[in-house]
Write an enzyme that holds these catalytic residues in place. Sequence first.
Site, PDB file in Angstrom:
ATOM      1  N   ILE A   1     -32.385 -30.867  35.747  1.00 29.71           N
ATOM      2  CA  ILE A   1     -33.587 -30.232  36.302  1.00 29.71           C
ATOM      3  C   ILE A   1     -33.877 -28.966  35.504  1.00 29.71           C
ATOM      4  CG2 ILE A   1     -34.667 -29.230  38.345  1.00 29.71           C
ATOM      5  CD1 ILE A   1     -32.869 -30.912  40.085  1.00 29.71           C
ATOM      6  N   ASP A   2     -35.008 -28.958  34.817  1.00 26.73           N
ATOM      7  CA  ASP A   2     -35.424 -27.818  34.001  1.00 26.73           C
ATOM      8  C   ASP A   2     -36.479 -27.023  34.755  1.00 26.73           C
ATOM      9  OD1 ASP A   2     -33.771 -28.806  31.990  1.00 26.73           O
ATOM     10  OD2 ASP A   2     -35.391 -29.929  31.029  1.00 26.73           O
ATOM     11  N   VAL A   3     -36.230 -25.742  34.935  1.00 29.02           N
ATOM     12  CA  VAL A   3     -37.092 -24.905  35.771  1.00 29.02           C
ATOM     13  C   VAL A   3     -37.633 -23.729  34.968  1.00 29.02           C
ATOM     14  CG1 VAL A   3     -37.234 -23.591  37.915  1.00 29.02           C
ATOM     15  CG2 VAL A   3     -35.645 -25.516  37.745  1.00 29.02           C
TER      16      VAL A   3
ATOM     17  N   TYR B   1     -40.056 -28.840  35.080  1.00 25.18           N
ATOM     18  CA  TYR B   1     -40.670 -29.408  33.880  1.00 25.18           C
ATOM     19  C   TYR B   1     -39.860 -30.594  33.373  1.00 25.18           C
ATOM     20  CZ  TYR B   1     -43.906 -25.495  33.257  1.00 25.18           C
ATOM     21  OH  TYR B   1     -44.921 -24.580  33.414  1.00 25.18           O
TER      22      TYR B   1
ATOM     23  N   ASN C   1     -33.522 -36.989  32.844  1.00 26.41           N
ATOM     24  CA  ASN C   1     -34.478 -35.934  33.151  1.00 26.41           C
ATOM     25  C   ASN C   1     -35.853 -36.559  33.351  1.00 26.41           C
ATOM     26  OD1 ASN C   1     -36.564 -33.833  32.677  1.00 26.41           O
ATOM     27  ND2 ASN C   1     -34.806 -32.496  32.423  1.00 26.41           N
TER      28      ASN C   1
END
Length: 255
Positions: free
Chosen positions: A129-131, A142, A103
Site C-alpha cells: 500500500i503506497d500512500v 496510489y 500492488n
Amino acid sequence: MLRTRIIPCLQLLDQNLVKTIQFKRPSYIGDFANTARIFNELEVDELCLLGIRNTRNKTTPDFKVLKQVANECFMPLSYGGGIQDFETAKRILAMGFEKVVLNSASFRNPQLITKISEYFGSQSLIVSIDVKKGLFGRERVYSCSGTRTERYSALEWAKSVEEKGAGEILLTSINQEGTWEGFDIGLVSRIANAVNIPVIAHGGAGSIKDISAAVKDAKASAVALGSMVVYQKKGMGVLVNFPDRTELKKYLSNE
C-alpha cells in the site's frame, strides 16, 4: 535474537538495482546478483525485491533475474512488480520465493488476493500500500508506481485487503521514501492498530532510532529498508550494508 524483522527492500529496473526518492529519479546502485549475494552473506532476516516500473510499463517480471536471485539466496525472499494474474504468482513461488507482493493488481483484480491466499496460504502474500499526502495533508492511496490515485484511504484499503486474505501489508509513505527523514509514524500507527496482520513499515528510514520508533511507537511488525542498506550515509556513495546488530538489539531490546 531480534523478534523484529529488518528487511532490505531493493528496487529493480531493467535488470539493474536502483534507488528512488519519493518514487522518482532512480539512481543506479549496482548489479542485482552481487547485491543479493552480499545480503546472503550478511544473513539478513528476509529480502524483498520490487520491480518498480513493471506495471507502469506493462511488462512482466524478469524471470531470469528472479531465478538467479532465488538460486543465490538462502533467506526468505519476496517479490513484487508486474504480477497481474495467478499463474505469474504461482511461477514466482515455484522458483523458491516465499512470498509475492501485489500492488496495482490488488485494485484491478481484488479477487486475486483471495485466490493466492486460499491456494498458497495467506503467509505467501503481501499487499503493498503506497500512500501520499497531498494538499492540506490529505492522504490517498496510489498504484502504478505512485502515478495513479485510488479512491480509498489507507485505512479503508488496509482493512479491505486483510478481509480478502492478505497475510501482510507493506506500507510505504511516498512522501518519506528515500528521504532519510524517518517513517511516517502516524500513518504506520493508524494502520498497525487497525488490522490484525503484520504491517511492514517502509519509506524514510535514516537511522536505527527511526527503526525503533516504527516498532515501539507505531507498532510495526517489521521494517523494510532501502537507502540505509545501499548507501554509506545520506549524500554519500553506494555501500551495500546492514545495520549493526548490537545497536539494533540496544534499541529494540524492550519491544
